[in-house]
Motif scaffolding. Structure first.
Motif, PDB file in Angstrom:
ATOM      1  N   GLU B 741      -7.466   4.941  -7.440  1.00 36.20           N
ATOM      2  CA  GLU B 741      -7.383   3.606  -8.342  1.00 36.20           C
ATOM      3  C   GLU B 741      -6.544   2.712  -7.769  1.00 36.20           C
ATOM      4  N   HIS B 742      -7.032   1.239  -8.132  1.00 34.95           N
ATOM      5  CA  HIS B 742      -5.709   0.497  -7.922  1.00 34.95           C
ATOM      6  C   HIS B 742      -4.900   0.308  -9.266  1.00 34.95           C
ATOM      7  N   GLY B 743      -3.703   0.032  -8.885  1.00 34.91           N
ATOM      8  CA  GLY B 743      -2.921  -0.099 -10.155  1.00 34.91           C
ATOM      9  C   GLY B 743      -1.410  -0.608  -9.566  1.00 34.91           C
ATOM     10  N   ASN B 744      -0.523  -0.723 -10.663  1.00 32.94           N
ATOM     11  CA  ASN B 744       0.794  -1.464 -10.345  1.00 32.94           C
ATOM     12  C   ASN B 744       1.792  -0.366 -10.409  1.00 32.94           C
ATOM     13  N   LEU B 745       2.697  -0.047  -9.390  1.00 32.55           N
ATOM     14  CA  LEU B 745       3.548   1.122  -9.458  1.00 32.55           C
ATOM     15  C   LEU B 745       4.431   1.062 -10.635  1.00 32.55           C
ATOM     16  N   HIS B 746       4.829  -0.153 -10.993  1.00 38.24           N
ATOM     17  CA  HIS B 746       5.910   0.013 -12.068  1.00 38.24           C
ATOM     18  C   HIS B 746       5.324   0.257 -13.437  1.00 38.24           C
ATOM     19  N   ASP B 767      17.186   3.769 -17.033  1.00 37.49           N
ATOM     20  CA  ASP B 767      17.080   2.341 -16.434  1.00 37.49           C
ATOM     21  C   ASP B 767      16.178   2.335 -15.462  1.00 37.49           C
ATOM     22  N   HIS B 768      14.896   1.688 -15.866  1.00 38.05           N
ATOM     23  CA  HIS B 768      13.817   1.236 -15.032  1.00 38.05           C
ATOM     24  C   HIS B 768      14.404  -0.031 -14.170  1.00 38.05           C
ATOM     25  N   VAL B 769      14.530  -0.088 -13.000  1.00 41.15           N
ATOM     26  CA  VAL B 769      14.769  -1.425 -12.485  1.00 41.15           C
ATOM     27  C   VAL B 769      13.387  -2.503 -11.953  1.00 41.15           C
ATOM     28  N   GLY B 770      13.496  -3.331 -12.260  1.00 40.56           N
ATOM     29  CA  GLY B 770      12.368  -4.243 -11.838  1.00 40.56           C
ATOM     30  C   GLY B 770      11.118  -3.914 -12.589  1.00 40.56           C
ATOM     31  N   ALA B 771      11.093  -3.490 -13.731  1.00 41.82           N
ATOM     32  CA  ALA B 771       9.926  -2.887 -14.446  1.00 41.82           C
ATOM     33  C   ALA B 771       8.842  -3.894 -14.555  1.00 41.82           C
ATOM     34  N   LEU B 811      11.878   0.750  -3.594  1.00 43.39           N
ATOM     35  CA  LEU B 811      12.279   0.017  -2.365  1.00 43.39           C
ATOM     36  C   LEU B 811      11.174  -0.237  -1.590  1.00 43.39           C
ATOM     37  N   GLN B 812      11.318  -1.186  -1.002  1.00 44.61           N
ATOM     38  CA  GLN B 812      10.246  -1.371   0.280  1.00 44.61           C
ATOM     39  C   GLN B 812      11.045  -0.602   1.460  1.00 44.61           C
ATOM     40  N   VAL B 819      10.295   5.549  -4.425  1.00 42.51           N
ATOM     41  CA  VAL B 819      10.620   5.345  -5.733  1.00 42.51           C
ATOM     42  C   VAL B 819      11.867   6.229  -5.745  1.00 42.51           C
ATOM     43  N   VAL B 820      12.940   5.795  -6.166  1.00 41.98           N
ATOM     44  CA  VAL B 820      14.249   6.590  -6.239  1.00 41.98           C
ATOM     45  C   VAL B 820      14.539   6.911  -7.676  1.00 41.98           C
TER      46      VAL B 820
END
Lengths: 124, 893
Positions: B741-746, B767-771, B811-812, B819-820
């Protein structure tokens, strides 16, 4: 009777069950859940009987058993071993290491209590 | 004064006399009464064909021009005869054992019967000896011209005379050299004729010498004075030239085809060599005894400008001694004819055997090879070759103008034939010598010789232009024929010899080292080099006991001592003998050969027995058969080797498969043990507490509730375990179907946080960075979320920090995503890190609620998604990193 039992087991629910069964019949029960220090614990407490789990963190039941039997003081100490692995080879290993009684989980409460009584009587 | 006609008459009578001797010798030989023909004396005298007209006339001329240097021409052979007697013996032994008919045959036999090599040697020999034959023609015609009416050389009549002399030589050689075909290529008539000629030339030279010393000079004393006063007495030695010429004459003595003919082919008995080893140097010494006196007196009494090559004739003539001059002429004539006859004979054998016959045979259908046919062809080929070779000599004589000094022409030939020496000596002393080494060495040496010696001998502008002499080929100064590689100022003969022989030898050795001999070459090499171990010259065939012993030793080596002894003892008993050594009868030898053949092959067995018993060496056919057998054995062993390699490969594969299976079996046992443990442990609690609840009457409500919730918890644990196991099993078997499926990682992370439900029930701070960033991706979102949930719940369960926290960062990385999940708990011990992704590995599982399958499932899921999951220990905690590959991230863009 007031006999002294050391229960070496790491599963809290099983500790709870066995502790309940033994204390109800008037046994003094001590518990220990780390395999690595189990032998020292036995040396320190000198119990009348040891109920020993096979799979323990740090050191397994067979190694503990072997170590205890190597000590002249504990060659005749009644040791009941419990295992959940349920494999024939384990029984063989335990018997060769000098176990007094070997029992596979899950056990019935009557079974365990009979075994404990028999072992202590035999030792007297 | 004797007229030319008288001289011709004498010559004819002399030739007729030689014919008669040769004829009777042949007849006696055929009747079997020719043993005297093969005496050591005749052998030694036949070697004197080394002394040609060059030595007869030329030595005096040489002495008159260059002083004592002529001695080198005698010194080389004498040194070989005395010092290198053992080399000659080896050469003779090999030549006889191999039935070598010529130098070409010997060299080709050594290098695996290479016909190419034989042809090369033959062609080289013909070209190399041609100047020598021309030299003989020249000397005879020169000597004839002395007797002509005018006393002056007349070029036209000289050439006519040369033509007739050549014709006469062809006739004699054809008549006696090719009268019959002898298997061993021996020519009794010719040998006895040249022995007589050897005596004639020695007597003639001694007679002239004695006349000069006592008739002209007046005794030894005055003669010595004359010598001291002459220019020869003042001669000083050129060391390098002296050494080089001595070496050259020694080399030529060994390598000249005609010397090989008389020394090896015509040799009847090896022991003759022992006598020749002192008798021949003695002959040479006598031949050289009066050279200097004749030269000195000639220079004294003859007018300046007289040709010193002819002093042997002109000195007696000037003193009016016609008879002595005639004898001297006959001596010179003998020298020339004997050399031409033997040289031509040797060369014609080579040409017909190695060039004409192979060509002829290859053009014939197989049926035409009847023996009579071949015989006639061989004889015809020989005769044609003789004619051709002498004709070549004549042509060279005409081309070179007949002007050069005799000795100079002789030296050109010497350098030419000396090229055979490296291949010959290398072949009999070095097993490593190979066909290609010999071939390339010969060709290189020969090419250098042609360029630096033969072609220049025609003079400037004859073949090579004067410009080439001055500037080299193509103006390259290092390609000047008489100053190769720019080294100037060396005597041309020494120059040609040093360069041709050293390059020849160097190439021969170098190429031999880098090429490998064929099996037949190896065998022949061993035969040649170890000829004295193999051949049986010294052993008598009548010594039956010794032979039986030898057979016994050989049989023991091959059959083993017990079997050999049994075989021999049985035979001895059958023959009615005591002991274990039977007579080597024909029947027994056949039996033995059969027995041996079982072990070593029939050809080898035959060769071994015939070596011990027959006295003959191994024939080429035997060797070929041996080589074939060896090749077969080699091939068989190669096949066996391949088979055994294949077997060991299979065995290794089986062993590996077995190890793999054993490991799998151990894994399976461990897995079953683990499963059993994981299932039985909660069951134990359930059973125990349910029994307590059932059997205990006086339980208070609190305990009842407690025990019931334990049972409840344990059944949930069991269900979860079963779910995990099934999930893992599906993932591991690859039966899982991904729902892309297509989606958004966050968004996926956010939903996982919600599902884990930890945010409000546990103290873990997340703490979810850049949610709210949009990181599009295309993958199985549910599976990915399952991984994230697992990592989050693990952090909730195991993070031991006082203020537990978890930071989730995207991270790219290299086109992909990471995903860390970074918590601040105690880092996992180093020794456990390798195990955390394995099944049932529970690190720090205090409450025992986990089955240790979570991370194993995560790893399997990530593998299915084309990514990975790794662990990194950080200074302030643990980091689980989920890697998503490029295509997962890119697919959405």
């Amino acid at each position: 009777m007031g006999k002294h039992v050391l229960l070496v087991e790491d599963e809290i629910n099983i500790i709870e069950a066995i502790q309940f069964l033994l204390s109800r019949e008037g046994w003094k029960v001590d518990t220990h859940s780390d395999g690595a220090t189990a032998v020292d614990k036995v040396r320190a407490m000198k119990p009348d009987l040891v109920v020993l789990d096979y799979m323990l963190p740090g050191k397994n039941g067979i190694d503990i058993l072997t170590e205890l039997r190597a000590d002249p003081e504990f060659t005749r100490l009644p040791i009941l071993m419990l295992t959940a692995r349920g494999q024939g080879r384990d029984r063989e290993l335990a018997e060769r290491a000098g176990v007094s009684r070997f029992m596979t989980k899950p056990f019935s409460n009557t079974e365990v209590m009979t075994a404990v009584r028999d072992l202590v009587q035999l030792a007297q | 004064m004797i007229s030319v006609n008288q001289l011709l008459g004498v010559s004819l009578v002399y030739v007729a006399f030689l014919f008669a001797i040769a004829f009777f010798a042949e007849r006696a030989s055929i009747r079997g009464k020719g043993s005297w023909l093969r005496s050591p004396t005749v052998y030694t005298l036949s070697l004197s064909i080394y002394c040609t007209a060059w030595t007869f006339y030329g030595a005096v001329g040489y002495a008159a021009r260059s002083g004592m240097e002529f001695v080198t021409i005698y010194l080389g052979p004498s040194l070989v005869m005395i010092g290198w007697w053992w080399v000659l013996r080896k050469l003779v032994r090999i030549g006889r054992a191999q039935r070598a008919t010529s130098v070409a045959d010997l060299i080709s036999a050594r290098y695996g019967k290479s016909n190419l090599l034989a042809i090369v040697v033959t062609v080289m020999a013909v070209i190399g000896v041609t100047p020598y034959i021309a030299l003989q023609l020249q000397s005879v015609t020169l000597s004839l011209s002395i007797f002509s009416e005018t006393g002056q050389p007349d070029s036209l009549s000289q050439q006519t005379a040369a033509f007739w002399v050549a014709g006469g030589l062809v006739l004699f050689t054809v008549l006696f050299g090719t009268r019959n075909l002898n298997a061993n290529e021996r020519h009794d008539g010719v040998v006895i004729a040249i022995a007589v000629e050897a005596v004639v030339k020695l007597v003639a030279l001694l007679a002239v010498g004695i006349f000069v010393v006592w008739g002209i000079a007046g005794g030894i004393g005055p003669m010595m004075e004359r010598i001291d006063n002459s220019s020869i007495g003042e001669w000083s030695m050129d060391r390098s030239r002296w050494a080089a010429l001595t070496m050259l004459s020694a080399a030529a003595f060994l390598a000249l085809p005609r010397m090989f003919q008389v020394m090896v082919v015509e040799n009847e008995d090896e022991r003759h060599l022992q006598i020749a080893s002192w008798a021949f140097p003695l002959y040479l010494m006598l031949m050289s005894l009066f050279v200097v006196p004749i030269a000195v007196v000639g220079l004294d009494i003859l007018p300046a400008g007289s040709n010193p090559d002819l002093f042997v004739l002109t000195v007696p003539l000037a003193e009016g001694q016609g008879g002595l001059a005639t004898l001297s002429f006959l001596g010179g004539f003998s020298s020339a004819t004997s050399m031409v006859i033997v040289a031509t004979l040797a060369l014609s054998t080579m040409v017909s055997n190695h060039v004409v016959m192979p060509v002829w045979l290859s053009t014939q259908a197989e049926g035409a090879q009847v023996s009579g046919d071949v015989r006639n062809v061989v004889i015809l080929a020989r005769r044609a070759s003789i004619l051709m070779i002498i004709f070549f000599g004549y042509i060279y004589y005409r081309l070179s103008g007949g002007g050069a000094a005799l000795a100079a022409i002789g030296l050109i030939s010497f350098v030419g034939v000396a090229q055979f020496l490296p291949a010959m000596l290398g072949g009999i002393f070095w097993r490593g010598a190979t066909r290609w080494g010999a071939l390339t060495g010969l060709l290189v040496g020969f090419a250098v010789w042609v360029f630096s010696s033969l072609l220049p001998s025609f003079g400037p502008d004859a073949v090579l232009s004067a410009a080439v002499f001055e500037q080299g080929i193509g103006g390259l100064p290092w390609l000047r024929p008489q100053a190769l590689f720019g080294i100037e100022g060396i005597d041309p003969t020494v120059h040609a010899m040093v360069w041709s022989l050293s390059l020849n030898t160097a190439v021969f050795i170098a190429v031999s080292l880098v090429t490998f001999p064929t099996p037949l070459e190896r065998l022949q090499g061993a035969q040649f080099v170890n000829i004295f171990d193999h051949s049986t010259q010294a052993r008598g065939w009548d010594a039956a006991l010794a032979t039986s012993e030898d057979l016994m030793i050989m049989a023991q080596r091959i059959l083993g001592p017990a079997d050999a002894l049994a075989l021999f003892r049985a035979e001895a008993q059958r023959q009615g003998l005591t002991g274990h050594l039977p007579e080597p009868t024909q029947g027994f030898l056949q039996t033995l050969e059969r027995e041996l053949a079982g072990s070593v092959g029939s050809a080898t067995a035959h060769a071994m027995i015939s070596q011990l018993v027959g006295g003959t060496s191994v024939s080429v056919e035997d060797l070929m058969a041996v080589a074939d057998e060896s090749a077969q054995i080699l091939e068989y062993s190669n096949r066996l080797e391949a088979k055994s390699a294949e077997l060991s490969r299979t065995a290794r594969q089986l062993r590996e498969a077995n190890q793999k299976l054993t490991a799998l079996s151990v894994q399976k046992d461990a897995f079953l043990g683990q499963i059993s443990h994981e299932l039985r442990t909660p069951m134990t609690s359930i059973r125990s507490f349910s029994e307590i609840l059932r059997d205990t009457d006086k339980l208070d409500q609190a305990d009842k509730t407690k025990y019931a919730s334990i049972i409840h918890g344990e059944t949930i644990r069991l269900t979860r375990l079963l779910d995990d196991l099934l999930d893992l099993s599906v993932l591991e078997n690859g039966q899982v179907s991904l729902n892309l499926e297509h989606g958004n990682l966050h968004a996926v992370i956010e939903r996982a946080l919600l599902s884990a439900g930890g945010a409000h029930t546990t103290p873990l701070r997340i703490d979810h960075v850049g949610a709210d960033t949009d990181v599009p991706l295309c993958t199985d979102l549910d599976r990915l979320r399952q991984v994230f949930i697992n990592l989050i719940t693990n952090a909730q369960k195991y993070c031991t920090a006082a203020e537990p926290s978890l930071t989730v960062t995207v991270l790219q990385h290299n086109g992909g995503l990471q995903v860390v999940f970074h918590d601040n708990g105690t880092p996992i011990p180093a020794d456990a890190r390798a195990l955390i992704f394995e099944k049932f590995s529970r690190i720090n599982d205090k409450d025992g609620s986990g089955a240790g399958l979570g991370l194993a499932i995560c790893r399997e899921i990530m593998a299915r998604l084309g990514g990975d999951i790794t662990y990194e220990s950080r200074a302030d905690g643990n980091a689980f990193i989920v890697h998503l590959p490029g295509q997962v991230a890119l697919a959405a863009q």
